[in-house]
Design an enzyme around this catalytic site. Sequence first.
Site, PDB file in Angstrom:
ATOM      1  CB  SER A 262      -0.894   0.014   1.248  1.00 12.69           C
ATOM      2  OG  SER A 262      -0.101   0.271   2.407  1.00 12.69           O
ATOM      3  CE  LYS A 263       0.021   8.657  -0.180  1.00 11.29           C
ATOM      4  NZ  LYS A 263       0.533   8.921   1.147  1.00 11.29           N
ATOM      5  NE  ARG A 264      -2.992   4.356   5.569  1.00 14.25           N
ATOM      6  CZ  ARG A 264      -3.904   3.876   4.740  1.00 14.25           C
ATOM      7  NH1 ARG A 264      -3.663   2.771   4.065  1.00 14.25           N
ATOM      8  NH2 ARG A 264      -5.064   4.477   4.579  1.00 14.25           N
ATOM      9  CG  ASP A 267       3.691   7.485   2.701  1.00 16.59           C
ATOM     10  OD1 ASP A 267       4.366   7.797   1.699  1.00 16.59           O
ATOM     11  OD2 ASP A 267       2.475   7.676   2.800  1.00 16.59           O
TER      12      ASP A 267
END
Length: 505
Positions: A262-264, A267
């Site tokens: 996922s994007k997280r 990050d």
Amino acid sequence: MNKKVRVRFAPSPTGPLHIGGVRTALFNYLFAKKHGGDFVLRIEDTDQGRYVPGAEDYIVAALNWCGIPFDEGIGKDKGYGPYRQSERKHLYKDYADELIAKGSAYYAFDTADELDALRKSYEAEGKTFIYNWHNRKELKNSLSLTEQEVQSRLESGADYVLRFKCDQGESLVLNDLIRGEITIDTGILDDKILFKSDGMPTYHLANIVDDHLMEITHVIRGEEWLPSLALHHLLYRAFGWDAPEFAHLPLILKPTGKGKLSKRDGDKLGFPVFPLQWTDPKTGEISRGYREDGYFSEAVINFLALLGWNPGTEQEVFSQNELIDAFLLERVNKSGARFDPEKIKWFNHHYLQLKDNAQIAEAFSELLAEKGITTTLPLEKIVGLVKERATFISDLWEQASFFFKSPDSYDAKAFKKQWKENTASLLNQLVKEVLESADDFSATLTETAVKQWIADNELGFGQIMPPLRLALVGAMRGPHIFDITELIGKEETILRIQKAITALG
């Protein structure tokens, strides 16, 4: 394959294109090119509530940067357009009505609140509410209401949805080009919503109609669409159309191998999950992109191609043409592929080595300009000397900064180990007896002269060479020492040695 191969990539413009979406586009592209077919881009924007300004342009720019441009789509109409679903919505009502006329779909008038209450009552009994054959006759729809009641509701403008009538009692045998034969009991399927009274279709109807009208021969999409495969086959059958062949790609997993990337994750772990940098138009939040982080598009594509696909050989590095030649859907894995941020760096390092020095030098000169450095030194030669130790263009500064400025400090550990009591005296001798009198400061002649001087004075190489490197570079790193002296020149070489003698004593 008798028909011309036509595949489509159909993202929704709800934000930046995730790296998993890029891989789906890539596999479609490779398959199309392998078979001399067309790669179509269709924008699935029927859900206007989730539409994000700029997302469509981002998708196109990302595909172009990755080197997988679409053959057909917005701005490239080949007779199958328009290619935005929002511009095709006039088409879908007729097909919805056709399913009603055939008895394959029905009107449902249940409100959202009524359905929510039903779900909660089922949950209270430890069950899951499914709107299908086992309860549809007890709900508010055209199968349970009289023809007059249905007509009355439609004429009064009551909200409704069209649901697909999925019958029980059939064992549906389907084929997936990656997963093989799949058998589904139609009795477990729910009656999916196909169309709403606001005139907008759901994904299921729009995508089937569009794929048929655009003559798509192969649907290559993510594993998350596997649960919809049975419904889509049944829809094709209801319309009396030939279904395309389907292939469902494995998930891209987190670096731990557990759960979908996922994007997280990017990050949190410090790597991009988008091809290009994205600025959220609502929040202003910036998400990193592979392009802006200094990756080459070839490295990203080579890495993605091997995420879930196995060429059947030990080969890892592929040009795009080699990928096209080698690509087979049958060699795509069923299980998820773990995303390895270190492996994509390995690919970037490899592609940096393959780049022409002139091309790298041009990018490096831009980096120097940003640092306010102007130079007459031959950048092509410098990058050729240091690029082996670099993964990104930005690494070249760390590897080559000493060519452009004299050291301001000296590595303490190296000083302690290499700089002896007589080092300053020996370097002074070297300057006066060899370097000052040198007419030709080329690497070969300087190296010969220095080594001869060391031999004549019965010195060890360790007494001269390491402290000389420390004086010129400030640390025990860098390419061949005499390549450095040739490039910075006689005057600068002597100045740096004298500076080090003064600083280090």
